[in-house]
Design a protein around this motif. Structure first.
Motif, mmCIF file in Angstrom:
data_model
loop_
_atom_site.group_PDB
_atom_site.id
_atom_site.type_symbol
_atom_site.label_atom_id
_atom_site.label_comp_id
_atom_site.label_asym_id
_atom_site.label_seq_id
_atom_site.Cartn_x
_atom_site.Cartn_y
_atom_site.Cartn_z
ATOM 1 N N VAL A 42 -10.369 1.132 0.641
ATOM 2 C CA VAL A 42 -9.879 1.362 2.004
ATOM 3 C C VAL A 42 -11.033 1.704 2.938
ATOM 4 N N LEU A 71 0.821 -1.219 0.000
ATOM 5 C CA LEU A 71 0.000 0.000 0.000
ATOM 6 C C LEU A 71 0.850 1.262 0.000
ATOM 7 N N CYS A 87 -9.056 3.144 -4.988
ATOM 8 C CA CYS A 87 -8.291 2.680 -3.827
ATOM 9 C C CYS A 87 -8.918 3.205 -2.542
ATOM 10 N N ALA A 126 -5.235 -2.831 -2.217
ATOM 11 C CA ALA A 126 -6.415 -2.521 -1.396
ATOM 12 C C ALA A 126 -7.559 -3.468 -1.723
#
Length: 635
Positions: free
Chosen positions: A417, A364, A413, A376
């Motif tokens: 997350v 990451l 992403c 992710a």
């Protein structure tokens, strides 16, 4: 549907292709190869990308939700003056690729298609010339004994000249009847065979008469005449022309059934041997590992059987090692392949037990946005499918890695997350661990700045659940208060309004943050928008927020100055249900009264509400009555 393709290697050109939703990406690539062939750039290596995602040849446009008028990006496969090797989805079994151009099998298929379309162009031109010959036969048929044949021959010629397609290799089929090309060939065969049968009858009968009717010496006497001889000769020649027409019709029918990409697509989507690909991944050079990583990602996505075969060949360890490669493409496709493999729970468990999550989490921090994004996605797969595996994600510095991705990742992403945080926060132990630190909450606040509604929803849901664990942590996020008040001016989603309202209630229950809330100019407008949604729960939340602002004389004065009584009056007049009306009515009474609830410092907001409601025997409801019934949503 029409698809537009941009290419940074050709900045002044936008390629246009047509495709069907069920067409494979390989079909679009094949069409683009033909366009590049005309430009003399058929050796140009490229991949297609849509919304940040590389498209694999074996998948359809439907799989990637590509619709009409979509814009794809043709990404040249090259870096720092070095032409990278061709990366093909579930591609050719030939491991040797020419880095100076297209793979040999693809190039041969392209040349074969070009020759096929060159022949098609020539056949169409020759067939149009043959139709002109048939027009000559139409006129000559009037000189025969069977002069009436002119009617059907003329009709056949008119139909042929009307429906005959126009084709060029560069321009393709054009004209109003070009979509009937197959029907045209079938019609030509049917009419030609029918006419041939009649013509052969006239031809045979004519020659029999010439042979037996006194015309053996070709002398005109009795019933024998030059007209009879001409008739027999005419239909003989006409029969030959019809046979030639039938032959050309058969060849055209076979040729017309071949579309652009039929030959090329087969080589682009051939399956490769997994053992060979794994050998390249382990022992190959940088370019070979790059191709192997992409092939493994494509194979893993094609079937579950391939996933287990890759794992059986030691693919997890190989891909974990390749994730740390310095080559960006190798790293990206290795993570993508892992994300595909981890969709199987048993493979997840094996990966977690081997300690691969730590490596995946460290990725990451990659400076390549797509690598971070794929990592992710892979982590979300782990936390979404297994409660036990969630702990492996937060071990060591896992939360710090997620915080970094929340700040630095792409939109996709960040959405992944936010979903990971939501999954983790639903676990009581992990929630307590997250609440003990400030950085995860700050990351969620940062995610609330996004314009992506899904990311915003996941982040707000996470913050609401986190507030249950530690309201003080949420109230300490000063930036969050402004973002929540600004939310109605960024979106019209009432579900997001409700989430924002519930979190604002925590700020309103804290005296210091409640004072900050009233100091913002948009506070009144925000609550007014919440009230006008006519959602019963959101109206109740709005009333409770205002009620909390009336607890202390100084805050009450501010509330009056801001004009929150107008919001209460609107809710009372447009209440979604009776309970909402009751709550608005009692709050208005408190608003107008001189009673000071600050003399009850030992009571909670809920107890103060109940004390006020006891006077009229009504239950207003409180924060606890709203609950925090949040349903987990997958990405």
């Amino acid at each position: 549907m029409i698809i537009y393709v941009q290419n940074r290697a050709f900045p002044l050109k936008t390629f246009v292709t047509s495709a069907k939703p069920r067409d494979k990406v390989a079909r679009v690539r094949a069409q683009l190869l033909h366009i590049l062939y005309e430009l003399g750039k058929d050796d140009h290596l490229f991949r297609l990308r849509f919304k940040g995602q590389i498209l694999r040849d074996a998948f359809t446009l439907e799989d990637y939700a590509i619709s009409d008028n979509a814009v794809l990006t043709m990404v040249p496969v090259g870096k720092s003056q070095e032409m990278l090797m061709e990366i093909r989805s579930v591609s050719s079994s030939d491991l040797s690729l020419d880095i100076h151009g297209q793979p040999a099998d693809v190039k041969n298929a392209l040349e074969a298609e070009v020759k096929t379309f060159d022949r098609r162009e020539a056949m169409v031109v020759n067939f149009k010339a043959l139709l002109n010959v048939h027009l000559l036969f139409v006129f000559l048929s009037m000189l025969t004994v069977h002069w009436y044949s002119v009617f059907w021959l003329f009709l056949c010629w008119v139909l042929g000249i009307w429906f005959v397609p126009t084709y060029s290799r560069i321009g393709g089929f054009v004209g109003n009847t070009s979509h009937l090309k197959i029907q045209f060939c079938i019609g030509v065969l049917v009419l030609s065979v029918t006419c041939l049968a009649v013509t052969l009858y006239f031809c045979i009968s004519g020659w029999i008469f010439v042979a037996t009717g006194g015309c053996s010496n070709w002398v005109e006497e009795g019933r024998c005449s030059h007209n009879k001889i001409f008739t027999a000769a005419f239909f003989t020649v006409h029969a030959l022309a019809l046979i030639l027409t039938i032959v050309m019709g058969v060849f055209m029918l076979r040729n017309f059934r071949i579309d652009v990409g039929d030959l090329i697509e087969r080589f682009l989507v051939q399956e490769r041997n997994i053992e060979q690909v794994m050998a390249m991944a382990r022992n190959g050079k940088i370019k070979e590992k790059r191709a192997a990583a992409y092939d493994l990602a494509a194979m893993a996505a094609s079937s579950e059987d391939n996933k287990f075969r890759i794992v059986a060949e030691g693919g997890l360890d190989v891909l974990t090692t390749m994730m740390l490669s310095r080559d960006e493409l190798t790293q990206e496709h290795s993570v993508e392949a892992l994300a595909e493999l981890l969709t199987i729970p048993t493979i997840q468990d094996t990966f977690v037990e081997s300690g691969g999550v730590r490596t995946l989490s460290a990725v990451l921090h990659s400076h390549v946005p797509r690598v971070m994004q794929e990592a992710a996605f892979a982590l979300y797969t782990i936390v979404a499918d297994s409660e036990e595996n969630k702990y492996s994600v937060v071990d060591d510095h896992g939360l710090d890695d997620l915080v970094h991705a929340a700040h630095e990742g792409t939109i996709l992403c960040q959405r992944a997350v936010a979903s990971i945080f939501l999954e983790l926060i639903f676990n009581a132990e992990i929630r307590a661990q997250i609440a003990s630190r400030n950085t995860p909450a700050q990351a969620l606040v940062h995610l609330c700045k996004t314009n992506d509604p899904e990311t915003l929803r996941f982040a707000l849901q996470s913050l609401e659940v986190l507030a249950i664990e530690s309201a003080d942590l949420i109230c300490s996020q000063e930036e969050l208060l402004l973002l929540l008040l600004d939310l109605p001016f960024r979106t019209m989603d009432e579900k997001l309004f409700l989430l924002a309202g519930k979190i604002l209630l925590y700020f309103a229950e804290n005296r210091e943050t409640c004072e900050q809330l009233l100091s913002y100019p948009q506070a009144r407008d925000t609550l007014d928008i919440f009230a006008k949604t006519h959602d019963a729960i959101l109206q109740k939340v709005t009333v409770k927020i205002i009620f909390c602002c009336l607890e202390y004389p100084d805050l009450k004065a501010k509330a009056k100055f801001v004009g929150l009584d107008e919001v209460l009056e609107y809710i009372r007049e447009h209440a979604a249900d009776k309970d909402t009306w009751d709550m608005a009515e009692q709050s208005l009474q408190l608003y107008k009264s001189q009673e000071d609830l600050s003399g009850l410092p030992t009571l909670s907001t809920l107890e103060k509400l109940n004390k006020m409601e006891a006077k009229s025997g009504r239950l207003v409801g409180s924060q606890s009555s709203l609950g925090s019934n949040i349903k987990k949503d997958p990405i």
